[in-house]
Scaffold this active site. Structure first.
Site, PDB file in Angstrom:
ATOM      1  N   HIS A 186       0.822  -1.213   0.000  1.00 30.14           N
ATOM      2  CA  HIS A 186       0.000   0.000   0.000  1.00 30.14           C
ATOM      3  C   HIS A 186       0.850   1.253   0.000  1.00 30.14           C
ATOM      4  CE1 HIS A 186      -3.210  -2.624   1.905  1.00 30.14           C
ATOM      5  NE2 HIS A 186      -3.560  -2.353   0.686  1.00 30.14           N
ATOM      6  N   ARG A 214      11.272 -17.668 -16.500  1.00 33.30           N
ATOM      7  CA  ARG A 214      12.302 -18.519 -15.895  1.00 33.30           C
ATOM      8  C   ARG A 214      11.599 -19.637 -15.137  1.00 33.30           C
ATOM      9  NH1 ARG A 214      16.403 -16.056 -11.622  1.00 33.30           N
ATOM     10  NH2 ARG A 214      14.596 -16.030 -10.259  1.00 33.30           N
ATOM     11  N   ASP A 236      23.644 -13.653  -8.811  1.00 35.15           N
ATOM     12  CA  ASP A 236      24.296 -14.898  -8.404  1.00 35.15           C
ATOM     13  C   ASP A 236      25.695 -15.024  -8.988  1.00 35.15           C
ATOM     14  OD1 ASP A 236      22.710 -16.373  -6.583  1.00 35.15           O
ATOM     15  OD2 ASP A 236      21.196 -16.577  -8.144  1.00 35.15           O
ATOM     16  N   ARG A 289      25.448 -13.089  -1.250  1.00 32.45           N
ATOM     17  CA  ARG A 289      24.793 -11.863  -1.708  1.00 32.45           C
ATOM     18  C   ARG A 289      23.877 -11.249  -0.653  1.00 32.45           C
ATOM     19  NH1 ARG A 289      20.679 -14.256  -6.367  1.00 32.45           N
ATOM     20  NH2 ARG A 289      19.243 -12.595  -5.872  1.00 32.45           N
ATOM     21  N   CYS A 330      19.868  -9.877 -16.606  1.00 31.77           N
ATOM     22  CA  CYS A 330      18.606  -9.664 -15.887  1.00 31.77           C
ATOM     23  C   CYS A 330      18.845  -9.523 -14.380  1.00 31.77           C
ATOM     24  CB  CYS A 330      17.610 -10.777 -16.178  1.00 31.77           C
ATOM     25  SG  CYS A 330      18.167 -12.398 -15.657  1.00 31.77           S
TER      26      CYS A 330
HETATM   27  C1  PEP Z   1      20.429 -13.223 -10.628  1.00 28.38           C
HETATM   28  O1  PEP Z   1      20.935 -14.120  -9.945  1.00 28.38           O
HETATM   29  O2  PEP Z   1      21.044 -12.227 -11.040  1.00 28.38           O
HETATM   30  C2  PEP Z   1      19.008 -13.287 -11.002  1.00 28.38           C
HETATM   31  C3  PEP Z   1      18.495 -12.457 -11.880  1.00 28.38           C
HETATM   32  O3  PEP Z   1      18.232 -14.180 -10.377  1.00 28.38           O
HETATM   33  P1  PEP Z   1      17.776 -14.074  -8.830  1.00 28.38           P
HETATM   34  O4  PEP Z   1      18.160 -12.716  -8.340  1.00 28.38           O
HETATM   35  O5  PEP Z   1      16.317 -14.301  -8.847  1.00 28.38           O
HETATM   36  O6  PEP Z   1      18.545 -15.173  -8.202  1.00 28.38           O
HETATM   37 MG    MG Z   2      19.961 -15.996  -9.688  1.00 28.32          MG
END
Ligand code: PEP
Ligand code: MG
Length: 552
Positions: A184, A322, A435, A445, A482
């Site tokens: 919201h 994906r 990743d 990460r 991505c």
């Molecule tokens: C990535 O690892 O950069 C990715 C796009 O996938 P996720 O962040 O969902 O692991």
């Molecule tokens: Mg990933």
């Protein structure tokens, strides 16, 4: 009270820079006993519904009006009364019905959470109604916070009723500890056109009245900001807005080189947001986000319906789906039941074919079926592909369902270094830089103590990307990015210079990346990439690339 750091980070969900004192909205839910009979509960629910209806009539903002009206209808839904009534005998006045009321609401909440995505975030509506009901029955209703001067509103989370009670014309920005991009707070802030940050942990530790600068683009809150830092951010924000507004249409570099700008999304809502942000399609549909709360595997038919909510807004455009990237930081209850010592390196993503083969086959079936009759350009890729054999296995299975464009995420060092063989098995690749960075740098990460390591600016990461992008170029196969790196305009330009040809990012980042890319040509991106991979550190790579690329 511990002293929070000078800069707090969250997710920027509505851009802009605001400076002012914070005011905390504290939703104290009373724990007093709630004596009532089922009939009294029923009557109180009607009153709650009426209160919400009145709030809807009084609030100016259309989005808040809609949510409040919807809540008022939920409060008057006979199913709620039945669920509460089923737990209690009629005509008895119980000394405390709190637990029964909470449990009855809990059942409905679980159902919404199990659907996930947009519905999961709407579970907050039920909390709101439940808290109002408890307060009404126990006589502890409060008037809420009244804003009388310009203020940065801070809360654990904000419900539409909170926003209706607050006089938001005095709100300079909204910052909340919880919530996601479709909460919201995000919806209301975008409706008001004020900066907003969600998921900002530590914000509730600040003292009321603390002067802060909230940057809804960077997702940062800076406490006691200096005049110079405020000036710098405001100038930058104005320039970015001007540039983003001046460039529209498909992504391209200054020399006309086309760069498809796609959006990442996790549900139908995200797909709609991608269209409004001018995305040329979806570059990463994270299907697992729909199932994070599912304890049983949704049927193929249920999956088809969910995937269609993402496909339908994308008619005429590319959608890269994906397959389930379940595991590690995104465990899905029905598939990741086994405890793993080291889940980031464990059975996640496509590796789940080792333990739950049927789940991924059924998903491919559902994806292919869902796309039937909807005019989208369907591409499907698998996460965590490590070897040519895995790529070949995925491609064969996906093609057996009639899927025409099959690809792999390049997010492990093995896949990147061996990309000439891995990509030979499929039609396209997509770097998962989140990743890939974690694995190249051997740094979790999610661990903020290692954030200096988990930057995709590191030359070791850029070199790894270069190897795979060159291999894709030689095979004449498209390769995109991505991960989060695509959303950083300068880094995006470096990635293009390394040989990447499309970028997928959060919808909110698209206009800024599009604007920046329109100022640089491919040769400049390549020169910046060469300098960056020759650097000794992430900081140096970034500085050298920015020197060549220029801009803000
Ligand atoms: C990535 O690892 O950069 C990715 C796009 O996938 P996720 O962040 O969902 O692991
Ligand atoms: Mg990933």
């Amino acid at each position: 009270m511990s002293i929070p750091p000078a800069t707090l980070s969250g997710i920027g969900v509505s851009p802009g820079v605001a400076v002012g004192p914070i005011r905390k909205v504290i939703n104290v839910v009373s724990t007093d006993a709630v004596p009532a009979s089922p009939r009294q509960i029923f009557e109180a629910l009607i009153l709650v519904g009426e209160d919400l209806e009145r709030a809807a009539a009084n609030v100016e903002l259309d989005v808040a009006k809609e949510v409040l009206s919807a809540q008022s209808m939920i409060a008057q839904d006979p199913a709620l009364v039945e669920a509460i009534g089923a737990r209690l005998d009629q005509d008895i006045i119980y000394p405390d019905t709190r637990a029964d009321i909470v449990a009855a609401f809990g059942g409905f909440k679980e159902a919404l959470l199990a659907i996930g995505g947009y519905f999961a975030e709407r579970a907050a509506d039920l909390d709101e109604i439940c808290n109002r009901l408890l307060a009404k029955l126990s006589g502890t209703e409060s008037e809420g916070l009244v804003l009388t001067s310009p203020t940065i509103v801070v809360a654990e989370d904000l419900t539409p009723a909170d926003t209706a009670a607050l006089n938001l014309k005095f709100a300079l920005a909204l910052v909340v500890e919880k919530g996601g991009p479709t909460s919201h707070t995000a919806i209301v802030a975008r409706g008001l056109g004020i900066p907003a940050i969600v998921g900002c942990s530590g914000i509730m530790q600040l003292e009321d009245g603390t002067n802060v600068m909230a940057d809804g683009r960077a997702g940062e809150v800076v406490t006691s900001p200096s005049e110079a830092s405020i000036h710098e951010r405001q100038i930058r924000e104005d320039a970015l807005r001007a540039r983003a507004a001046s460039v529209t249409g498909p992504g391209r570099l200054a020399d006309g080189t086309p760069v498809k700008l796609l959006a990442n999304c996790g549900d139908g809502d995200g797909s709609v947001a991608a269209v409004s942000a001018g995305a040329e399609g979806i570059g990463l549909f994270r299907t697992e986000l729909l199932f994070l709360d599912s304890v049983t595997e949704p049927s193929v038919e249920e999956q088809i319906q969910m995937y269609r909510t993402v496909f339908t807004p994308m008619v005429g455009k590319r959608v890269v789906v994906r397959t389930l990237d379940a595991g590690s930081d995104k465990p899905v209850p029905y598939i990741n039941a086994i405890h793993e010592e080291n889940p980031a390196l464990g059975v996640r993503g496509w590796r789940l074919t080792r333990t739950s083969d049927g789940v991924l086959t059924r998903q491919l079936d559902a994806i292919a079926e869902a796309a039937k009759g909807i005019e989208i350009d369907l591409w499907v890729m698998a996460p965590m592909i490590n070897t040519p054999a895995e790529a070949a296995d995925f491609a064969q299975r996906a093609r057996s369902f009639g899927i025409k464009h099959v690809g792999v995420m390049v997010e492990t060092p093995a896949a990147a270094i061996h990309a000439d063989r891995v990509l030979a098995e499929v039609d396209f690749g997509s770097f998962g830089t989140n990743d890939l960075t974690q694995y190249v740098m051997a740094s979790d990460r999610l661990d903020s103590r290692l954030s200096d390591m988990t930057t995709s600016w590191h030359p070791a990461v850029l070199r790894t990307i270069h190897i795979a992008a060159q291999a894709a170029g030689q095979l004449i196969k498209p390769i995109g990015v991505c991960g989060e790196a695509a959303a950083n305009p300068h880094l995006a330009a470096v990635l293009l210079g390394l040989g990447v040809n499309s970028l997928s990012m959060a919808p909110s980042a698209i206009s800024e990346v599009r604007g920046f890319l329109s100022t640089v040509d491919l040769a400049t991106c390549q020169a910046a990439a060469q300098r960056a991979i020759g650097a000794v550190s992430a900081q140096e790579a970034e500085a050298l690339a920015k020197e060549i690329l220029g801009g803000i």
